[in-house]
Design a protein around this motif. Structure first.
Motif, PDB file in Angstrom:
ATOM      1  N   THR A  45       0.838  -1.192   0.000  1.00 14.40           N
ATOM      2  CA  THR A  45       0.000   0.000   0.000  1.00 14.40           C
ATOM      3  C   THR A  45       0.877   1.248   0.000  1.00 14.40           C
ATOM      4  OG1 THR A  45      -1.789  -1.116   1.182  1.00 14.40           O
ATOM      5  CG2 THR A  45      -1.760   1.284   1.265  1.00 14.40           C
ATOM      6  N   SER A  46       0.554   2.168  -0.877  1.00 13.72           N
ATOM      7  CA  SER A  46       1.323   3.402  -1.034  1.00 13.72           C
ATOM      8  C   SER A  46       0.345   4.559  -1.214  1.00 13.72           C
ATOM      9  CB  SER A  46       2.258   3.264  -2.248  1.00 13.72           C
ATOM     10  OG  SER A  46       3.035   4.419  -2.448  1.00 13.72           O
TER      11      SER A  46
ATOM     12  N   GLY B 148      10.763   6.829   7.867  1.00 19.60           N
ATOM     13  CA  GLY B 148      10.555   5.399   7.660  1.00 19.60           C
ATOM     14  C   GLY B 148       9.722   5.069   6.444  1.00 19.60           C
ATOM     15  N   LEU B 149       9.833   5.907   5.408  1.00 26.14           N
ATOM     16  CA  LEU B 149       9.059   5.719   4.186  1.00 26.14           C
ATOM     17  C   LEU B 149       9.951   5.268   3.041  1.00 26.14           C
ATOM     18  CD1 LEU B 149       6.925   8.985   4.394  1.00 26.14           C
ATOM     19  CD2 LEU B 149       6.049   6.658   4.726  1.00 26.14           C
ATOM     20  N   GLN B 150       9.411   4.466   2.148  1.00 19.79           N
ATOM     21  CA  GLN B 150      10.112   4.085   0.933  1.00 19.79           C
ATOM     22  C   GLN B 150       9.354   4.607  -0.276  1.00 19.79           C
ATOM     23  OE1 GLN B 150       9.781  -0.146  -0.257  1.00 19.79           O
ATOM     24  NE2 GLN B 150       8.528  -0.470   1.584  1.00 19.79           N
ATOM     25  N   ALA B 151      10.034   4.689  -1.406  1.00 16.94           N
ATOM     26  CA  ALA B 151       9.421   5.184  -2.640  1.00 16.94           C
ATOM     27  C   ALA B 151       9.771   4.241  -3.784  1.00 16.94           C
ATOM     28  CB  ALA B 151       9.889   6.601  -2.943  1.00 16.94           C
ATOM     29  N   PRO B 152       9.119   3.080  -3.837  1.00 16.43           N
ATOM     30  CA  PRO B 152       9.467   2.115  -4.885  1.00 16.43           C
ATOM     31  C   PRO B 152       9.032   2.543  -6.278  1.00 16.43           C
ATOM     32  CG  PRO B 152       7.598   1.338  -3.611  1.00 16.43           C
ATOM     33  CD  PRO B 152       8.112   2.572  -2.910  1.00 16.43           C
ATOM     34  N   THR B 153       8.001   3.392  -6.361  1.00 17.16           N
ATOM     35  CA  THR B 153       7.522   3.881  -7.651  1.00 17.16           C
ATOM     36  C   THR B 153       7.477   5.409  -7.619  1.00 17.16           C
ATOM     37  OG1 THR B 153       5.157   3.927  -7.064  1.00 17.16           O
ATOM     38  CG2 THR B 153       6.053   1.839  -7.902  1.00 17.16           C
ATOM     39  N   GLY B 154       7.506   6.002  -8.820  1.00 14.07           N
ATOM     40  CA  GLY B 154       7.397   7.456  -8.917  1.00 14.07           C
ATOM     41  C   GLY B 154       6.936   7.855 -10.287  1.00 14.07           C
TER      42      GLY B 154
ATOM     43  N   ALA C 157       0.631  -2.165 -10.913  1.00 19.51           N
ATOM     44  CA  ALA C 157       0.205  -1.158  -9.942  1.00 19.51           C
ATOM     45  C   ALA C 157      -1.173  -0.640 -10.329  1.00 19.51           C
ATOM     46  CB  ALA C 157       1.196   0.002  -9.885  1.00 19.51           C
ATOM     47  N   VAL C 158      -1.939  -0.241  -9.326  1.00 13.62           N
ATOM     48  CA  VAL C 158      -3.216   0.424  -9.562  1.00 13.62           C
ATOM     49  C   VAL C 158      -3.305   1.640  -8.658  1.00 13.62           C
ATOM     50  CG1 VAL C 158      -4.487  -1.621 -10.328  1.00 13.62           C
ATOM     51  CG2 VAL C 158      -4.431  -1.052  -7.888  1.00 13.62           C
ATOM     52  N   HIS C 159      -3.998   2.673  -9.145  1.00 15.55           N
ATOM     53  CA  HIS C 159      -4.372   3.786  -8.283  1.00 15.55           C
ATOM     54  C   HIS C 159      -5.743   3.483  -7.719  1.00 15.55           C
ATOM     55  CE1 HIS C 159      -1.557   7.367  -9.400  1.00 15.55           C
ATOM     56  NE2 HIS C 159      -0.916   6.313  -8.932  1.00 15.55           N
ATOM     57  N   VAL C 160      -5.787   3.338  -6.415  1.00 13.47           N
ATOM     58  CA  VAL C 160      -7.015   2.992  -5.708  1.00 13.47           C
ATOM     59  C   VAL C 160      -7.726   4.304  -5.374  1.00 13.47           C
ATOM     60  CG1 VAL C 160      -8.002   1.793  -3.730  1.00 13.47           C
ATOM     61  CG2 VAL C 160      -5.909   0.929  -4.799  1.00 13.47           C
ATOM     62  N   LYS C 161      -8.654   4.650  -6.232  1.00 11.37           N
ATOM     63  CA  LYS C 161      -9.306   5.960  -6.166  1.00 11.37           C
ATOM     64  C   LYS C 161     -10.788   5.740  -6.407  1.00 11.37           C
ATOM     65  CE  LYS C 161      -7.174   8.933  -8.670  1.00 11.37           C
ATOM     66  NZ  LYS C 161      -6.743   9.630  -9.914  1.00 11.37           N
ATOM     67  N   ASP C 162     -11.619   6.314  -5.533  1.00  9.80           N
ATOM     68  CA  ASP C 162     -13.057   6.074  -5.593  1.00  9.80           C
ATOM     69  C   ASP C 162     -13.803   7.370  -5.891  1.00  9.80           C
ATOM     70  OD1 ASP C 162     -15.379   4.588  -5.482  1.00  9.80           O
ATOM     71  OD2 ASP C 162     -15.003   3.792  -3.472  1.00  9.80           O
ATOM     72  N   GLY C 163     -15.034   7.234  -6.341  1.00  8.19           N
ATOM     73  CA  GLY C 163     -15.870   8.389  -6.612  1.00  8.19           C
ATOM     74  C   GLY C 163     -17.324   7.981  -6.708  1.00  8.19           C
TER      75      GLY C 163
ATOM     76  N   GLU D  59       1.615  -5.508  -7.607  1.00  9.35           N
ATOM     77  CA  GLU D  59       2.682  -5.265  -6.638  1.00  9.35           C
ATOM     78  C   GLU D  59       2.393  -4.065  -5.746  1.00  9.35           C
ATOM     79  OE1 GLU D  59       6.411  -4.906  -8.716  1.00  9.35           O
ATOM     80  OE2 GLU D  59       5.918  -6.560 -10.078  1.00  9.35           O
ATOM     81  N   TYR D  60       1.682  -3.071  -6.269  1.00  6.39           N
ATOM     82  CA  TYR D  60       1.461  -1.818  -5.541  1.00  6.39           C
ATOM     83  C   TYR D  60       0.011  -1.372  -5.664  1.00  6.39           C
ATOM     84  CZ  TYR D  60       6.506  -1.849  -6.175  1.00  6.39           C
ATOM     85  OH  TYR D  60       7.823  -2.225  -6.204  1.00  6.39           O
ATOM     86  N   ALA D  61      -0.605  -1.057  -4.529  1.00  4.06           N
ATOM     87  CA  ALA D  61      -1.946  -0.475  -4.483  1.00  4.06           C
ATOM     88  C   ALA D  61      -1.781   0.936  -3.930  1.00  4.06           C
ATOM     89  CB  ALA D  61      -2.871  -1.305  -3.603  1.00  4.06           C
TER      90      ALA D  61
END
Length: 272
Positions: A5-6, A55-61, A196-202, A238-240
């Protein structure tokens, strides 16, 4: 293994620009261990230090890879040149990033298959550069890549079929819904390409959809985007990544509610 989770930092862009260190501390306090930076080349050293301190990581950008100049979130162009691939990848190394994702190409580039072929060529070329450095590149969609169709296939799927296997996709689930496409079905078709997905609701309220930035976005699980079904359909996730383009409430509360949605869903799946 569950997806990490990111949160996409553009969500809190105003706070980040005024107080980078304090904003990242608040993101960490809301339960996140990973973030997805944007426009990170100009502040890579400072951002890396603040991430480590919290204590944060940034695997994607996010960084533009297939455009010559910055594109605004509303799709309008600028004359501001983007960093070179080497500058992007140097900054990615500084941040410990492994995947750099192109966040946007202008809607006018999705009117013909030949234009999509050119975007694929550009992404494939930069993927070659990235691979030599042990990095991976990807592409992130909005609605226009799905609203464009060619012989019954969405533009995003046309792009996927033209990409080097090393180029991955980050699917924005809200924008898929905005385009009127079923995200579970789309993810099933795209298969392992989606990491990866952007978990975004509306709410997808028609009146709210006329606004830009979108006026209908709500914390994950509170709206009408089929997030759980889409996450289930992502076979190589891999990333949500939590994101808001706009949220009228407390942004930090909004991202925390979205993280809780993902945590609870992960716990439910682990118990099955």
């Amino acid at each position: 293994m569950p997806a990490l989770t990111s949160v996409q930092l553009f969500t809190v862009n105003a706070a980040l620009e005024s107080d980078l260190e304090g904003t990242l501390a608040e993101v960490a306090a809301r339960g996140f261990t990973a973030v997805e930076p944007y426009d990170f080349v100009r502040r890579a050293d400072r951002l890396a230090a603040a991430l480590q301190a919290n204590g944060l990581q940034a695997p994607t950008g996010h960084a533009f890879l297939a455009s010559d100049s910055f594109v605004n979130p509303d799709g309008s162009g600028t004359t501001v040149p983007v960093p070179t691939p080497d500058e992007v990848f140097d900054a990615a190394d500084t941040l410990g990033m492994t995947t750099v994702i192109d966040p946007y190409t202008a809607p006018a580039r999705w009117e013909k298959v030949e234009q999509i072929e050119e975007t694929a060529r550009l992404l494939n070329a930069v993927a070659e550069i990235a691979a030599a450095r042990g990095l991976r590149v990807g592409y992130h969609n909005h609605a226009h890549e799905l609203e464009a169709t060619f012989d019954g296939q969405t533009g995003l799927e046309v792009l996927a079929g033209l990409l080097d296997p090393r180029v991955v996709l980050e699917v924005d689930l809200y924008w898929v819904a905005r385009a009127g496409v079923s995200s579970p079905e789309l993810l099933a078709r795209l298969g392992d390409r989606v990491v990866a997905v952007h978990v975004k609701d509306g709410t997808l309220d028609p009146e709210a959809l006329a606004a830009y930035p979108p006026a209908d976005q709500v914390p994950a699980g509170k709206g009408n985007v089929p997030l759980a079904e889409a996450l289930d359909a992502a076979s190589a996730l891999e990333y949500a990544i939590v994101e808001f383009d706009h949220y009228p409430g407390d942004l930090f509360d909004g991202i925390e509610q979205s993280r809780i949605f993902l945590d609870e869903r992960a716990a439910e799946r682990a118990a099955v």
